[in-house]
Every structure is written in C-alpha cells, then in structure tokens.
Scaffold this motif. Structure first.
Motif, PDB file in Angstrom:
ATOM      1  N   ASN A   1       0.831  -1.207   0.000  1.00 40.73           N
ATOM      2  CA  ASN A   1       0.000   0.000   0.000  1.00 40.73           C
ATOM      3  C   ASN A   1       0.863   1.254   0.000  1.00 40.73           C
ATOM      4  O   ASN A   1       2.076   1.200   0.223  1.00 40.73           O
ATOM      5  CB  ASN A   1      -1.004  -0.022   1.163  1.00 40.73           C
ATOM      6  N   ASP A   2       0.238   2.385  -0.271  1.00 42.50           N
ATOM      7  CA  ASP A   2       0.985   3.631  -0.463  1.00 42.50           C
ATOM      8  C   ASP A   2       1.763   4.040   0.782  1.00 42.50           C
ATOM      9  O   ASP A   2       2.885   4.546   0.685  1.00 42.50           O
ATOM     10  CB  ASP A   2       0.023   4.751  -0.872  1.00 42.50           C
ATOM     11  N   ALA A   3       1.159   3.842   1.960  1.00 48.34           N
ATOM     12  CA  ALA A   3       1.842   4.227   3.202  1.00 48.34           C
ATOM     13  C   ALA A   3       3.113   3.415   3.394  1.00 48.34           C
ATOM     14  O   ALA A   3       4.146   3.941   3.827  1.00 48.34           O
ATOM     15  CB  ALA A   3       0.907   4.040   4.398  1.00 48.34           C
ATOM     16  N   ILE A   4       3.051   2.142   3.074  1.00 51.36           N
ATOM     17  CA  ILE A   4       4.228   1.279   3.216  1.00 51.36           C
ATOM     18  C   ILE A   4       5.307   1.686   2.221  1.00 51.36           C
ATOM     19  O   ILE A   4       6.486   1.817   2.569  1.00 51.36           O
ATOM     20  CB  ILE A   4       3.840  -0.200   3.038  1.00 51.36           C
ATOM     21  N   LYS A   5       4.915   1.898   0.977  1.00 48.96           N
ATOM     22  CA  LYS A   5       5.895   2.261  -0.055  1.00 48.96           C
ATOM     23  C   LYS A   5       6.550   3.609   0.234  1.00 48.96           C
ATOM     24  O   LYS A   5       7.707   3.831  -0.129  1.00 48.96           O
ATOM     25  CB  LYS A   5       5.222   2.282  -1.433  1.00 48.96           C
ATOM     26  N   ALA A   6       5.803   4.500   0.898  1.00 48.76           N
ATOM     27  CA  ALA A   6       6.329   5.844   1.163  1.00 48.76           C
ATOM     28  C   ALA A   6       7.090   5.943   2.483  1.00 48.76           C
ATOM     29  O   ALA A   6       7.646   6.999   2.788  1.00 48.76           O
ATOM     30  CB  ALA A   6       5.180   6.852   1.163  1.00 48.76           C
ATOM     31  N   ALA A   7       7.128   4.881   3.252  1.00 50.34           N
ATOM     32  CA  ALA A   7       7.750   4.933   4.576  1.00 50.34           C
ATOM     33  C   ALA A   7       9.227   5.302   4.463  1.00 50.34           C
ATOM     34  O   ALA A   7       9.986   4.612   3.765  1.00 50.34           O
ATOM     35  CB  ALA A   7       7.590   3.594   5.281  1.00 50.34           C
ATOM     36  N   PRO A   8       9.671   6.375   5.106  1.00 47.99           N
ATOM     37  CA  PRO A   8      11.070   6.806   4.992  1.00 47.99           C
ATOM     38  C   PRO A   8      12.057   5.801   5.557  1.00 47.99           C
ATOM     39  O   PRO A   8      13.214   5.763   5.130  1.00 47.99           O
ATOM     40  CB  PRO A   8      11.104   8.125   5.777  1.00 47.99           C
ATOM     41  N   GLU A   9      11.619   4.970   6.527  1.00 47.51           N
ATOM     42  CA  GLU A   9      12.533   3.981   7.097  1.00 47.51           C
ATOM     43  C   GLU A   9      12.630   2.718   6.261  1.00 47.51           C
ATOM     44  O   GLU A   9      13.359   1.785   6.596  1.00 47.51           O
ATOM     45  CB  GLU A   9      12.113   3.628   8.527  1.00 47.51           C
ATOM     46  N   GLY A  10      11.891   2.667   5.168  1.00 48.83           N
ATOM     47  CA  GLY A  10      11.933   1.509   4.288  1.00 48.83           C
ATOM     48  C   GLY A  10      10.794   0.542   4.569  1.00 48.83           C
ATOM     49  O   GLY A  10      10.226   0.505   5.663  1.00 48.83           O
ATOM     50  N   VAL A  11      10.461  -0.266   3.556  1.00 47.19           N
ATOM     51  CA  VAL A  11       9.328  -1.180   3.652  1.00 47.19           C
ATOM     52  C   VAL A  11       9.502  -2.186   4.779  1.00 47.19           C
ATOM     53  O   VAL A  11       8.594  -2.394   5.594  1.00 47.19           O
ATOM     54  CB  VAL A  11       9.127  -1.922   2.310  1.00 47.19           C
ATOM     55  N   TYR A  12      10.666  -2.792   4.849  1.00 50.17           N
ATOM     56  CA  TYR A  12      10.858  -3.873   5.821  1.00 50.17           C
ATOM     57  C   TYR A  12      10.691  -3.367   7.258  1.00 50.17           C
ATOM     58  O   TYR A  12       9.944  -3.941   8.046  1.00 50.17           O
ATOM     59  CB  TYR A  12      12.240  -4.505   5.644  1.00 50.17           C
ATOM     60  N   LYS A  13      11.404  -2.308   7.592  1.00 49.41           N
ATOM     61  CA  LYS A  13      11.357  -1.808   8.970  1.00 49.41           C
ATOM     62  C   LYS A  13       9.978  -1.264   9.300  1.00 49.41           C
ATOM     63  O   LYS A  13       9.468  -1.461  10.419  1.00 49.41           O
ATOM     64  CB  LYS A  13      12.417  -0.726   9.179  1.00 49.41           C
ATOM     65  N   TYR A  14       9.347  -0.593   8.352  1.00 50.16           N
ATOM     66  CA  TYR A  14       8.010  -0.070   8.600  1.00 50.16           C
ATOM     67  C   TYR A  14       7.035  -1.208   8.883  1.00 50.16           C
ATOM     68  O   TYR A  14       6.210  -1.132   9.798  1.00 50.16           O
ATOM     69  CB  TYR A  14       7.532   0.747   7.400  1.00 50.16           C
ATOM     70  N   MET A  15       7.137  -2.269   8.104  1.00 49.17           N
ATOM     71  CA  MET A  15       6.222  -3.395   8.303  1.00 49.17           C
ATOM     72  C   MET A  15       6.491  -4.111   9.625  1.00 49.17           C
ATOM     73  O   MET A  15       5.570  -4.625  10.258  1.00 49.17           O
ATOM     74  CB  MET A  15       6.305  -4.369   7.131  1.00 49.17           C
ATOM     75  N   GLN A  16       7.735  -4.141  10.034  1.00 50.01           N
ATOM     76  CA  GLN A  16       8.032  -4.690  11.358  1.00 50.01           C
ATOM     77  C   GLN A  16       7.342  -3.879  12.443  1.00 50.01           C
ATOM     78  O   GLN A  16       6.641  -4.428  13.300  1.00 50.01           O
ATOM     79  CB  GLN A  16       9.542  -4.696  11.604  1.00 50.01           C
ATOM     80  N   ASN A  17       7.557  -2.578  12.417  1.00 49.33           N
ATOM     81  CA  ASN A  17       7.043  -1.703  13.476  1.00 49.33           C
ATOM     82  C   ASN A  17       5.531  -1.531  13.422  1.00 49.33           C
ATOM     83  O   ASN A  17       4.852  -1.558  14.449  1.00 49.33           O
ATOM     84  CB  ASN A  17       7.718  -0.326  13.393  1.00 49.33           C
ATOM     85  N   ALA A  18       4.992  -1.326  12.233  1.00 51.62           N
ATOM     86  CA  ALA A  18       3.581  -0.998  12.100  1.00 51.62           C
ATOM     87  C   ALA A  18       2.669  -2.213  12.012  1.00 51.62           C
ATOM     88  O   ALA A  18       1.516  -2.156  12.426  1.00 51.62           O
ATOM     89  CB  ALA A  18       3.369  -0.104  10.869  1.00 51.62           C
ATOM     90  N   TYR A  19       3.189  -3.320  11.469  1.00 54.61           N
ATOM     91  CA  TYR A  19       2.346  -4.488  11.233  1.00 54.61           C
ATOM     92  C   TYR A  19       2.738  -5.723  12.041  1.00 54.61           C
ATOM     93  O   TYR A  19       1.953  -6.656  12.168  1.00 54.61           O
ATOM     94  CB  TYR A  19       2.359  -4.854   9.739  1.00 54.61           C
ATOM     95  N   GLY A  20       3.978  -5.758  12.559  1.00 59.65           N
ATOM     96  CA  GLY A  20       4.437  -6.964  13.247  1.00 59.65           C
ATOM     97  C   GLY A  20       4.872  -8.043  12.289  1.00 59.65           C
ATOM     98  O   GLY A  20       4.891  -9.230  12.635  1.00 59.65           O
ATOM     99  N   CYS A  21       5.219  -7.653  11.065  1.00 63.34           N
ATOM    100  CA  CYS A  21       5.674  -8.613  10.046  1.00 63.34           C
ATOM    101  C   CYS A  21       7.202  -8.639   9.991  1.00 63.34           C
ATOM    102  O   CYS A  21       7.860  -7.622  10.191  1.00 63.34           O
ATOM    103  CB  CYS A  21       5.140  -8.218   8.673  1.00 63.34           C
ATOM    104  N   GLY A  22       7.757  -9.802   9.690  1.00 58.23           N
ATOM    105  CA  GLY A  22       9.193  -9.893   9.465  1.00 58.23           C
ATOM    106  C   GLY A  22      10.037  -9.914  10.719  1.00 58.23           C
ATOM    107  O   GLY A  22      11.226  -9.616  10.666  1.00 58.23           O
ATOM    108  N   GLY A  23       9.451 -10.300  11.861  1.00 56.14           N
ATOM    109  CA  GLY A  23      10.214 -10.428  13.101  1.00 56.14           C
ATOM    110  C   GLY A  23      10.609 -11.876  13.347  1.00 56.14           C
ATOM    111  O   GLY A  23       9.819 -12.790  13.110  1.00 56.14           O
TER     112      GLY A  23
END
Length: 507
Positions: A380-402
C-alpha cells in the motif's frame, strides 16, 4: 417442518456432533517471547491480531528482554515453575540439550502427525537432512526450527557512505580499512566514538568474530559460549583461549583505547539512533532495515548510510554463521499435561508453519498491507512511502518480518520488502566464498554428558565474560595477563569441556 428441523438440530447438539462452544472459544496458549529493544512487542500489531482471529487462538505473550531471555527460559524449563505452554524462540543448542534429555522438554518429533504444516514446509524446502541433524543422542528432536529456503545477508557493517565519498575512501574490504576510516573520522570529530553498537556488544561480536576464525560469547554459533568450530578440520576448538581470540580482542581493544569504539556498548535503540543521527558515531553493526529510520532521524545534510559485505580479517571474510534452520518453538514438558495438548501442538503448527499464516507473518493481510497484481506483491501507499523503508516499517507498524513470530522465510518474498541496493549487496555476498558459513553441528550428548557439559558451560562463560570486558576496556593487559586468563579458564575446565564436545560431535 420447522419444528422437525429444530428437533433434529437439538438431537445433534445433544450428541456432541457439532461442538459449537469448542469452536467459538479460542484456545489459549501462554508464550515466552524474546523482546528486542529495537522492535518491542505490541499486542495491536495487525499481523498478530489477524493470526489470532483467523485461527481462533489467544496467545498470552510474556515479553522478556532478549538479554534475560535464555536465563529465564532455562530456569522455567529446569524448575518447571511458571513455565509457559510454549517457549517461542529457542533450540536445543547448549544447556537446553541437557534439559531435553532429562525430560524437561517435549520430544516434538514423537508427535510428527500433529505438525503437518511444518512437515510440508520441510519437504518443500528440501530440508529433511538439516532437520534430522537437530536430533539429540536419543534420536529425538525437541523443537520446531524456523525454516529458510536459502540464507540471506540481512545485516552487517553499516557506515556513512557520504563520509567515505567526502574523504575519498574506497568501500572498506578489510578490518584495517575499517580502522583507517574510523581513525580519520575521530580526527575530524574528536568528540565522537565512530563505531557504536545496537542493543548490546553481542551483535557486534557475532557479526565480526567469524572473520577472525571464531565465535564466542553469549551468541556463540556453537551455543557453548567458549568453544568455536574449525571449518577446515570440522572439529571444535577452545575459541575463548585461542590465538584467534587474542587477535580479535587485541583489535577491538585497540579501537576502544583510541576512542574509536563507543564505551557505551549496551544501549537502547533510541541512543544508537541519536548517535548516528547527530554524528557522534558514523558506523555500527546492525540490520539493513534499520538504515531508513536512522537516516530519517538526522539533520545532517547529505547523510547517507550504506551496508557493506563482510570485511576480511585474519581468517577471511565471513558473516555470522547461518543455517537454513533457525530457532523456533519448543514445548516445556508441563504442556503435555494439558488435556488439549494435541490441539496446542496443532495450533502452533498451524499459526506459524501453514502457508497462509507464513504469508501473514511476512507481508501482512491481502487487501490491507498489500494487493496482488498477477504474481506481483504491491504494497500500500503508506508502506511504499515509509522513509525507514518497507521492511522496517512493516516490522514496526504491522508486526511482520520479526524473528520471533515469522518461522517460514522465502528469500524471493523477503526481497520484495527491500530496494535494489539490498539485492545488489546480497548478490555480492553470495559471490564471496563461504561468506555465510553453516552453524556448527549440535553434539549427540546422552543426558548425563549433557548435564556435565551444561555445568561447565555456565561457569566458563561467566569467567569469559568478565575477562573479555577487562581486555576490551584495558582493565587487563592483553599481553601481560593473557596467560593468567588461559590458566583460569583451564582450571574452570575448558579442556574437559572441549573434549566432551569433540568426543560427541556428529560430523
């Protein structure tokens, strides 16, 4: 007719053919969770919430700081007091082998029929031999390892690329190169400590020691703390008292003495970020997904961080060892006393190793965090635009990739969360010979030997940690005091410890 159907339904319910209540009420499972200060657990993570709702389970998470995790988990296993149903992030390396063989851990391989999803992923990845190698001397396996279709280079040396370009430095290839870069930065910024750490020194150690031919300390690849693996001879050696260790601690002791290594080696994520953002530090050993956040937090114009392949030390260029199997859930023996033990095991298998659950833990929920365009994952647009990058944003915001929750790792899917630069770095590392070595094999101890090894391990690691800190900080002189250190380690039984491991090695 309606009355007739009501009578039939009542009869079916009375016979228990439709266990409505059992379906409606989620199964509750208490879980030890290894909590990392760079990614603190949140109950409102969408992936965590979605898994519980989708699979009708209530996970009662006990977040334990990573530095205390093994101690608390070991105590719970050894005493049986207040043990959770599942210890989520563990293995049977080191002391846990003794606990397993002494009946403290469920031999999960005895219940293979209850783990169909795990079995399917093992077959899909062709990991039968690797998983079989995790059995102990009794031929049983005591945990469900995380599974990787191939290892990848997710972290390493991260430093300021903008500074290298400004000063005309080439990308570092050796530890001498790193020293020269740090030295130059210190001269330009005398109040700085150019190389800092994330969380604790163990991250620095496990990523740098392999290039010096060893791995010792709290995160030793052997799980022993003081022994290392000789990849040429395929045997253990006393890494903590070796020439390799002396060369290693001499190098980092030099960095410490010259003010090139941050003396505040244990710190939280905010502290690390502030130092990199303000120029108090210009390098660390960390993970690629952290770069975006660090850059975003800086007011320094043009600050650009980059991750580099492993540096060459006295024994080549190597990163921390990795297998295609990792730490995973194990069940304290008390869990087997639950009336619904089978349902607990099946549920853990389902929520971590099924295809659908593995997808959620990796990239979230379709229609929310991503959509599919053919075979392409579109975030989604928020993930793609995250300044910290997709992976780190998804970790922090979604709990994915831990690491704690994600137990199935597809390299190609992971790469969709990174940029082209990261893919290029992985290609470079893949081209390096043995850049990522395998994790040393776990010995096949019987229960008596495992317990003996565990007792030796504890006192040896405690002694090592004291001396290692003293050598690093200059409280002890590496040249003058090294023989006294070796003697003390020998008195504590390191030679005996080494013999136990080599007499029982699997290779």
């Amino acid at each position: 007719m309606r009355k007739f159907l009501s009578i039939i339904l009542a009869a079916i319910l009375a016979l228990g053919l439709i266990p409505v209540l059992a379906q409606d009420k989620p199964i509750e499972i208490s879980v030890y969770y290894s909590d990392n200060a760079t990614l603190p657990f949140r109950e409102d993570w969408p992936a965590f919430v979605a898994i519980q709702e989708k699979y009708n389970v209530k996970l009662n998470i006990d977040p334990i700081p990573i530095a205390d995790y093994q101690t608390k988990a070991g105590l719970a296993l050894s005493t049986g007091q207040n043990a959770p149903d599942v210890i989520l992030y563990s293995s049977t390396a080191g002391a846990n082998a003794s606990l397993a063989l002494n009946g403290a851990i469920v031999p999960i391989s005895d219940y293979a029929d209850w783990t169909p999803n795990f079995n399917a992923r093992v077959k899909e990845f062709g990991l039968e031999d690797e998983v079989n190698s995790l059995t102990l001397s009794d031929g049983k396996r005591y945990y469900l390892p995380a599974l990787y279709d191939k290892p990848f280079y997710d972290g390493g040396l991260i430093l300021r690329e903008d500074y290298l370009k400004e000063k005309g430095f080439d990308a570092p290839k050796t530890y001498d190169d790193l020293y020269n870069i740090l030295k130059a930065y210190k001269e330009d910024y005398p109040d700085s400590y150019p190389l800092t750490t994330i969380v604790a020194p163990r991250v620095l150690y496990r990523m740098t020691m392999p290039s010096f031919g060893l791995s010792v300390g709290l995160n030793a690849a052997t799980g022993t703390g003081t022994l290392s693996w000789d990849y040429d001879k395929k045997e253990y050696f006393a890494g903590a008292i070796s020439d390799e260790y002396k060369a290693y601690i001499t190098y980092f002791g030099k960095l410490y003495k010259e003010g090139l290594l941050d003396p505040e080696m244990t710190q939280d994520a905010t502290s690390t970020s502030q130092k990199l953002a303000t120029g108090k530090a210009m390098a660390t050993y960390g993970y690629y997904d952290q770069i975006g956040g660090w850059e975003q937090g800086s007011d320094i114009e043009g600050l650009k961080l980059q991750m580099y392949p492993p540096l060459e030390g006295s024994k080549g260029a190597h990163h921390q060892p990795k297998n295609r199997t990792g730490v995973g859930p194990l069940f304290p023996i008390g869990t087997s006393k639950r009336d619904d033990f089978e349902q607990v095991v099946r549920k853990i298998d389902e929520i971590f190793f099924s295809e659908e659950a593995a997808t959620i833990w990796c990239i979230g929920i379709e229609g929310d965090s991503y959509t599919m365009e053919g075979d392409t994952i579109v975030y989604n647009d928020a993930i793609k635009a995250a300044p910290e990058g997709v992976y780190k944003y998804m970790q922090n915001a979604y709990g994915c990739g831990g690491d704690c929750f994600q137990k199935v790792w597809y390299n190609a899917r992971e790469m969709t969360k990174y940029d082209e630069n990261y893919a290029a770095i992985n290609e470079a590392v893949a081209a390096m010979p043995d850049a990522i070595q395998y994790v040393p094999p776990t010995p096949a101890f019987d229960d008596i030997t495992a317990e003996e090894a565990s007792l030796l391990q504890t006192k040896l690691l405690d002694t090592f940690e004291v001396w290692n800190d003293a050598f690093l900080t200059g409280k002890k002189d590496i040249e003058k005091d090294f023989d006294a250190y070796v003697k003390e380690m020998q008195e504590k039984g390191i030679d005996e410890f080494l013999k136990i491991y080599n007499d029982n090695k699997k290779m």
